[in-house]
Each structure stands twice: as structure tokens, then as C-alpha cells.
Motif scaffolding. Structure first.
Motif, short mmCIF file in Angstrom:
data_model
loop_
_atom_site.label_atom_id
_atom_site.label_comp_id
_atom_site.label_asym_id
_atom_site.label_seq_id
_atom_site.Cartn_x
_atom_site.Cartn_y
_atom_site.Cartn_z
N VAL A 109 20.10 31.84 33.58
CA VAL A 109 21.03 31.66 32.47
C VAL A 109 22.19 32.64 32.56
O VAL A 109 23.34 32.29 32.27
N HIS A 113 26.12 31.30 32.73
CA HIS A 113 27.11 31.56 31.69
C HIS A 113 28.25 32.44 32.20
O HIS A 113 29.39 32.29 31.76
N HIS A 176 18.30 24.33 32.49
CA HIS A 176 18.55 25.03 31.24
C HIS A 176 19.38 24.23 30.25
O HIS A 176 19.82 24.77 29.23
N SER A 177 19.60 22.95 30.51
CA SER A 177 20.47 22.17 29.63
C SER A 177 19.78 21.72 28.34
O SER A 177 20.45 21.36 27.38
N ASN A 180 20.41 24.49 25.58
CA ASN A 180 21.60 25.29 25.78
C ASN A 180 22.83 24.38 25.73
O ASN A 180 23.07 23.60 26.64
N ARG A 182 26.05 25.14 25.78
CA ARG A 182 27.11 25.50 26.72
C ARG A 182 26.83 24.95 28.11
O ARG A 182 27.71 24.39 28.77
N ALA A 183 25.58 25.09 28.57
CA ALA A 183 25.21 24.57 29.89
C ALA A 183 25.23 23.04 29.90
O ALA A 183 25.62 22.43 30.90
N SER A 227 25.20 33.60 26.13
CA SER A 227 24.96 32.16 26.03
C SER A 227 25.65 31.56 24.82
O SER A 227 25.79 30.34 24.73
N ASP A 276 29.43 29.09 16.73
CA ASP A 276 29.39 28.95 18.19
C ASP A 276 30.46 27.95 18.60
O ASP A 276 30.46 26.80 18.14
#
Length: 322
Positions: A109, A113, A176-177, A180, A182-183, A227, A276
Motif C-alpha cells: 500500500v 500510494h 488492495h482495491s 481502498n 484511491r487504489a 492512503s 477524503d
């Protein structure tokens, strides 16, 4: 070309190619200060390649761990906008079957990021003159996957190493999607998941407005590897108002404001409401795709009406004159 060198240095050369002014050397003997003929940039690139190997049946995709030809160290400008078919090839390989890359380590992660923040900052700086307003037309000159792969090539200098790091990034995004945002968004923009045309351009315009163009509210402090990239709630509210208030229906805009308020958090240091930025843009992208669908439906209705009108006029011309 004549050059004086000691017996110790002469034993390090494996062979010399007259078409290239640099010899082949063993990786185990390369260091940043041992060879004056090797530039600092190239020595660092070769040092980074010590820990990597890329095994493939094709001789073009093999990186030997014992020797390396310095002619393969490519010098490519950082702002190269040319499409790279290699990035699309690797992406298709992973989409077809990711099982063949089981031996590859997935990017964690922190690495993901940090890379995402670097790419976004570079693109915003590159297109700062083109992204000056929310309603201004803006089109990228290249795909995000090509630019991301180019960043890998510029960083490591060797194509085989860049291939491996790019594959590790894609596998890490898939892993990691799930939890998350952002990912997940970055992987969608790269092409790992389906996306609507114009989504990434809209994302860059929204992020640029909330971080650079909007002056209200406090600036939240974020780190590259974080993150969650926080932004003042009033900036996200102003972004939604300026872009969606006149485009959405009153009920839809009210619902959007309620969902936006549900994303707010209280910053520990400033005690101010923050959100966020990726969650805000994910919500904004949903409404963006809705508006895009409405516009496409209206365009279809216009063409249908034109066809009906044209058929009526054609039928009227065929009738005899009274």
C-alpha cells in the motif's frame, strides 16, 4: 580509442563493441564511484537492477543477473507523450490471466500510494495551463497507463526492470482495491476495470480545482504515502455547487449534498471538517456518468426527431401537387 587502466580494471571488461563507446561490465563490480566513465545516473540505475531479474522465454525480455549491456539503458525524456505498446501488452497479459505472475511480489500500500501521488502531481503540473476551469474542455494527449509505464522506465532506466515493477504495481492494485478507494480509482483509470470515456479528465479537473484553484478553507496536510488524501469540506462543497448545481435536478443535487455531508470527518489538529478527496471524486464520478448518460439519451432523441422530420418531408415531396 586508447585508454590507460590498471590490471585490476582491465580484468573487469568482458568484451567491447566498436559500435558503442561503452563496454559491457559485470553487475557485481559496478558501483557509483568505481568507474569514472559511468555517469552517476547510469550507475544508480544499474545498482537498482542488482536485486531484480525478469525471466522470460523471449531473449528480448531477459535480464541476466551476472552481466548487462549498457546499450540497453535507454534515455527517455520524462515528459514523453508517445503511446507505449509495452504498457498495453503487460496490461492485457494480466487481464487475461494473472496466475502466470504468481512469482511476482505485489506492490504494498505504501508503494502504491506514493506512486499514485507522484503521477497525479506530475500530470497536474504538466497540464496546469489546460485545466483552468471546471467547464473548460480538456483532453489528455496520452493514456494514463502509458504515462505510468514511462515513469517506471525513467526511474529504473532498463526496460525489463520497468516491466517487472509495472506488473508489481498492477498486481498490487488488484489486491488492495477492495477496501481502498484511491487504489480502485487509479486501477480503473489504468484500464484494470471498465471506465467511461472522459472519467480521468474529469477527475483531474476536480482534484485540481479543490487543491489549487479553490482558496476557501484550510489546506489539509497530507503525505505522499498516505492512503487518505484529505481536503477541506468547504472546498468539496464549493466544487459540487459550481459543477452540479445547474446540471442536476433539484432533488438529485439535494441528495448529492447529503451524501457529501456524510463523508465529513473532523481533523485532529485543526478541528475543522475535512473529507477524503477520492471519496468525493468517486461520488462526483457517479453523477458525472449519470449526466453523460442523460446527454447521450438527449442526443439520440434529437437524431430520432431529425429522422422522423426528414421522412415526413420526403413523403410530402412525393405527393402530387394540388
Amino acid at each position: 580509442r586508447q585508454r590507460r587502466m590498471s590490471r585490476k580494471d582491465s580484468n573487469l571488461f568482458l568484451d567491447f563493441d566498436p559500435s558503442f563507446d561503452r563496454p559491457k561490465r559485470k553487475l557485481s563490480h559496478l558501483s557509483s564511484g568505481e568507474f569514472p566513465a559511468l555517469s552517476r545516473r547510469q550507475s544508480l540505475v544499474v545498482e537498482d537492477a542488482l536485486d531484480y531479474s525478469f525471466n522470460s522465454s523471449s531473449p528480448d525480455n531477459s535480464l541476466e543477473t551476472h552481466s548487462i549491456d549498457l546499450r540497453k539503458v535507454k534515455k527517455i525524456s520524462k515528459n514523453s507523450l508517445a503511446p507505449n505498446p509495452r504498457a498495453m501488452f503487460l496490461l492485457k497479459k494480466i487481464l487475461q490471466s494473472s496466475k502466470q505472475f504468481k512469482k511476482y511480489k505485489k506492490a504494498n500500500v505504501y508503494q502504491i500510494h506514493r506512486f499514485i501521488s507522484t503521477v497525479y502531481q506530475d500530470l497536474l503540473a504538466l497540464y496546469k495551463n489546460a485545466i483552468k476551469g471546471l467547464d473548460m474542455p480538456f483532453y489528455l494527449k496520452h493514456k494514463l497507463r502509458d504515462y505510468a509505464y514511462q515513469v517506471m522506465v525513467n526511474k529504473y532506466g532498463i526496460q525489463t526492470v520497468a516491466d517487472k515493477k509495472f506488473v508489481q504495481l498492477l498486481l498490487g492494485l488488484i489486491k488492495h482495491s477492495a477496501g481502498n478507494v484511491r487504489a480502485k480509482l487509479f486501477g480503473t483509470f489504468l484500464g484494470l476495470w471498465p471506465q467511461t470515456e472522459g472519467e480521468f479528465e474529469f477527475y483531474l479537473k476536480g482534484v485540481n480545482y479543490m487543491t489549487n484553484l479553490c482558496n476557501i478553507g484550510l489546506v489539509a496536510t497530507n503525505t505522499w504515502h498516505s492512503s487518505v488524501q484529505l481536503i477541506a469540506f468547504v472546498r468539496a462543497q464549493d466544487f459540487a455547487k459550481k459543477y452540479f448545481q445547474q446540471k442536476l435536478k433539484a432533488a438529485d443535487y439535494t441528495e448529492l449534498k447529503k451524501k457529501l455531508e456524510g463523508l465529513t470527518k473532523i481533523a485532529s489538529k485543526t478541528k475543522q471538517p475535512v473529507v477524503d478527496i477520492d471519496e468525493v471524486m468517486s461520488l462526483a464520478l457517479q453523477n458525472f456518468k449519470y449526466l453523460l448518460g442523460v446527454a447521450q439519451d438527449n442526443l439520440k432523441d434529437i437524431f430520432t426527431a431529425c429522422d422522423v422530420l426528414f421522412s415526413l418531408l420526403s413523403a410530402r415531396r412525393k405527393q402530387p401537387f394540388r
